[in-house]
Design an enzyme around this catalytic site. Structure first.
Site, PDB file in Angstrom:
ATOM      1  CG  LEU A 193     -11.369   7.779  45.387  1.00  0.00           C
ATOM      2  CD1 LEU A 193     -10.343   8.911  45.399  1.00  0.00           C
ATOM      3  CD2 LEU A 193     -10.899   6.646  44.494  1.00  0.00           C
ATOM      4  CB  CYS A 194     -16.131  10.782  46.615  1.00  0.00           C
ATOM      5  SG  CYS A 194     -15.670  12.426  47.180  1.00  0.00           S
ATOM      6  CG  HIS A 195     -16.023  13.846  40.941  1.00  0.00           C
ATOM      7  ND1 HIS A 195     -16.924  14.689  40.358  1.00  0.00           N
ATOM      8  CD2 HIS A 195     -14.962  13.796  40.097  1.00  0.00           C
ATOM      9  CE1 HIS A 195     -16.423  15.135  39.205  1.00  0.00           C
ATOM     10  NE2 HIS A 195     -15.239  14.599  39.038  1.00  0.00           N
ATOM     11  CB  ILE A 236     -11.445   9.833  41.188  1.00  0.00           C
ATOM     12  CG1 ILE A 236     -10.731   8.898  40.203  1.00  0.00           C
ATOM     13  CG2 ILE A 236     -12.592  10.591  40.531  1.00  0.00           C
ATOM     14  CD1 ILE A 236     -11.494   7.653  39.873  1.00  0.00           C
TER      15      ILE A 236
END
Length: 114
Positions: free
Chosen positions: A71-73, A100
């Site tokens: 998971l990242c931005h 996210i």
């Protein structure tokens, strides 16, 4: 192989990925991003945070046999990390597409957007 999973589909991926080892959501964002917005551990997975740039030196902290969803931005850094983990011999890896930002729309509206 890398799976591409939207946050809304994560529960199904976690259920399918489970092979005895508890799945892990690996958040690869920077510390300032984690202070701005973070996911909460839910039933069905553990959560770990390792910034993308630190991953090579901290790779030993991860279990290659454990399913890992990155998971990242928005999903680009996590895709690079998922590719790296796949190349390092991890058995089951996914990129959480949309990151996210999508998580706050599809899974938990209480997660702040930035």
């Amino acid at each position: 192989m890398i799976d591409h999973v939207r946050p809304a589909q994560l529960t199904e991926w976690l259920a399918a990925a489970t092979s005895g080892a508890r799945p892990l959501v690996l958040d690869v964002r920077e510390p300032w991003e984690l202070q701005t917005s973070s996911v909460k551990t839910e039933e069905g997975f553990d959560l770990a945070t390792i910034p993308m740039g630190e991953l090579p030196s901290r790779l030993a902290e991860l279990d290659r046999g454990r399913p890992v969803a990155c998971l990242c931005h928005h999903g680009m850094r996590s895709l690079h990390v998922a590719t790296y983990l796949d190349q390092q011999g991890f058995d089951r890896v996914a990129n959480i597409s949309g990151g996210i930002d999508a998580w706050s729309h599809e899974r938990d509206m209480a997660v702040p957007r930035y």
